[in-house]
Design a protein around this motif. Structure first.
Motif, PDB file in Angstrom:
ATOM      1  N   VAL A  73       0.814  -1.217   0.000  1.00 24.01           N
ATOM      2  CA  VAL A  73       0.000   0.000   0.000  1.00 24.01           C
ATOM      3  C   VAL A  73       0.846   1.264   0.000  1.00 24.01           C
ATOM      4  O   VAL A  73       0.494   2.233  -0.669  1.00 24.01           O
ATOM      5  CB  VAL A  73      -1.035   0.026   1.146  1.00 24.01           C
TER       6      VAL A  73
ATOM      7  N   ASN B  81       1.865   2.784  -3.240  1.00 28.63           N
ATOM      8  CA  ASN B  81       0.793   3.305  -4.070  1.00 28.63           C
ATOM      9  C   ASN B  81       0.189   4.595  -3.526  1.00 28.63           C
ATOM     10  O   ASN B  81      -0.872   5.016  -3.980  1.00 28.63           O
ATOM     11  CB  ASN B  81      -0.292   2.234  -4.245  1.00 28.63           C
TER      12      ASN B  81
ATOM     13  N   SER C 200      -9.076  -5.167  -0.842  1.00 32.52           N
ATOM     14  CA  SER C 200      -8.120  -5.041  -1.943  1.00 32.52           C
ATOM     15  C   SER C 200      -7.105  -3.955  -1.579  1.00 32.52           C
ATOM     16  O   SER C 200      -7.330  -3.158  -0.650  1.00 32.52           O
ATOM     17  CB  SER C 200      -8.844  -4.638  -3.231  1.00 32.52           C
ATOM     18  N   ARG C 201      -6.014  -3.914  -2.302  1.00 33.30           N
ATOM     19  CA  ARG C 201      -5.007  -2.866  -2.095  1.00 33.30           C
ATOM     20  C   ARG C 201      -5.668  -1.498  -2.194  1.00 33.30           C
ATOM     21  O   ARG C 201      -5.433  -0.617  -1.372  1.00 33.30           O
ATOM     22  CB  ARG C 201      -3.891  -3.014  -3.128  1.00 33.30           C
ATOM     23  N   GLU C 202      -6.534  -1.319  -3.190  1.00 29.89           N
ATOM     24  CA  GLU C 202      -7.201  -0.033  -3.410  1.00 29.89           C
ATOM     25  C   GLU C 202      -8.088   0.341  -2.227  1.00 29.89           C
ATOM     26  O   GLU C 202      -8.153   1.506  -1.830  1.00 29.89           O
ATOM     27  CB  GLU C 202      -8.020  -0.068  -4.707  1.00 29.89           C
ATOM     28  N   GLU C 203      -8.776  -0.641  -1.649  1.00 30.27           N
ATOM     29  CA  GLU C 203      -9.641  -0.370  -0.500  1.00 30.27           C
ATOM     30  C   GLU C 203      -8.835   0.031   0.729  1.00 30.27           C
ATOM     31  O   GLU C 203      -9.235   0.929   1.485  1.00 30.27           O
ATOM     32  CB  GLU C 203     -10.519  -1.589  -0.192  1.00 30.27           C
TER      33      GLU C 203
ATOM     34  N   ILE D 198      -5.863   1.471   0.650  1.00 30.73           N
ATOM     35  CA  ILE D 198      -5.357   2.812   0.356  1.00 30.73           C
ATOM     36  C   ILE D 198      -6.447   3.852   0.573  1.00 30.73           C
ATOM     37  O   ILE D 198      -6.193   4.913   1.163  1.00 30.73           O
ATOM     38  CB  ILE D 198      -4.790   2.871  -1.085  1.00 30.73           C
ATOM     39  N   GLU D 199      -7.658   3.549   0.134  1.00 34.62           N
ATOM     40  CA  GLU D 199      -8.779   4.477   0.309  1.00 34.62           C
ATOM     41  C   GLU D 199      -9.025   4.752   1.791  1.00 34.62           C
ATOM     42  O   GLU D 199      -9.203   5.904   2.201  1.00 34.62           O
ATOM     43  CB  GLU D 199     -10.032   3.883  -0.336  1.00 34.62           C
TER      44      GLU D 199
ATOM     45  N   GLU E  74      -6.151   6.944   3.045  1.00 35.53           N
ATOM     46  CA  GLU E  74      -6.251   8.315   2.547  1.00 35.53           C
ATOM     47  C   GLU E  74      -7.357   9.094   3.251  1.00 35.53           C
ATOM     48  O   GLU E  74      -7.211  10.293   3.497  1.00 35.53           O
ATOM     49  CB  GLU E  74      -6.435   8.316   1.031  1.00 35.53           C
TER      50      GLU E  74
END
Length: 166
Positions: free
Chosen positions: A16, A19, A135-138, A140-141, A144
């Motif tokens: 994470v 990214n 997921s990686r995106e979740e 990171i979200e 953030e």
């Protein structure tokens, strides 16, 4: 803003942090490059020397992420502790070809909240994120969202419990 991302090996710290749109110091590389430990049975880090070297290194950054399983020892504005179900973590660590003893040590550490407890002891603001089914995106979200709310963000931990795994 200085952010630390910590957790038991295999919880997703490097994945994470690489990214995010913030410069990252990967603690494992940093410690070895600066000679802040010695190789014994495992690489043992001189934590006071590590913290001092990081303080010097981060002076030039307005925003920076320090990522690593010992990152919680560096005083940061926001400490994010990544967590993972020991069953899933077991698979991740075996893929890394860790020894059976090292896998077991890390799984027990995760189940006993060792990194979280150390982070709470050393940091003012600690956020815990369970990465198990994200997921990686979740992940990171979620990170953030907390970063954007700083300095109003409050500590948020204690919802993850792997003690039944023991």
């Amino acid at each position: 803003m200085k952010i630390t991302i910590t957790g038991t090996p295999g919880t997703g710290k490097t994945t994470v942090s690489d990214n995010l749109d913030i410069p990252v110091i990967h603690l494992t590389e940093f410690v070895k490059e600066k000679g802040l430990g010695e190789q014994k049975e495992e690489f043992e880090v001189d934590i006071p020397a590590m913290v001092e070297a990081l303080e010097e290194e981060t002076d030039d950054y307005e925003d920076v992420v320090i990522e690593g399983h010992l990152a919680h020892y560096y005083p940061s504005d926001l400490c994010i502790v990544l967590r993972c179900d020991p069953e899933v973590l077991d698979e991740r660590l075996e893929e890394r070809e860790y020894s059976e003893a090292k896998v077991r040590e890390n799984l027990e550490s995760e189940a006993l909240d060792i990194v979280l407890a150390q982070a709470i002891e050393n940091q003012e603001t600690v956020i815990e994120i369970d990465t198990t089914n994200l997921s990686r995106e979740e992940v990171i979200e979620k990170m953030e969202e907390k970063i954007e709310k700083w300095p109003e963000v409050e500590s948020d931990y204690g919802k993850v419990d792997w003690s039944e795994w023991l």
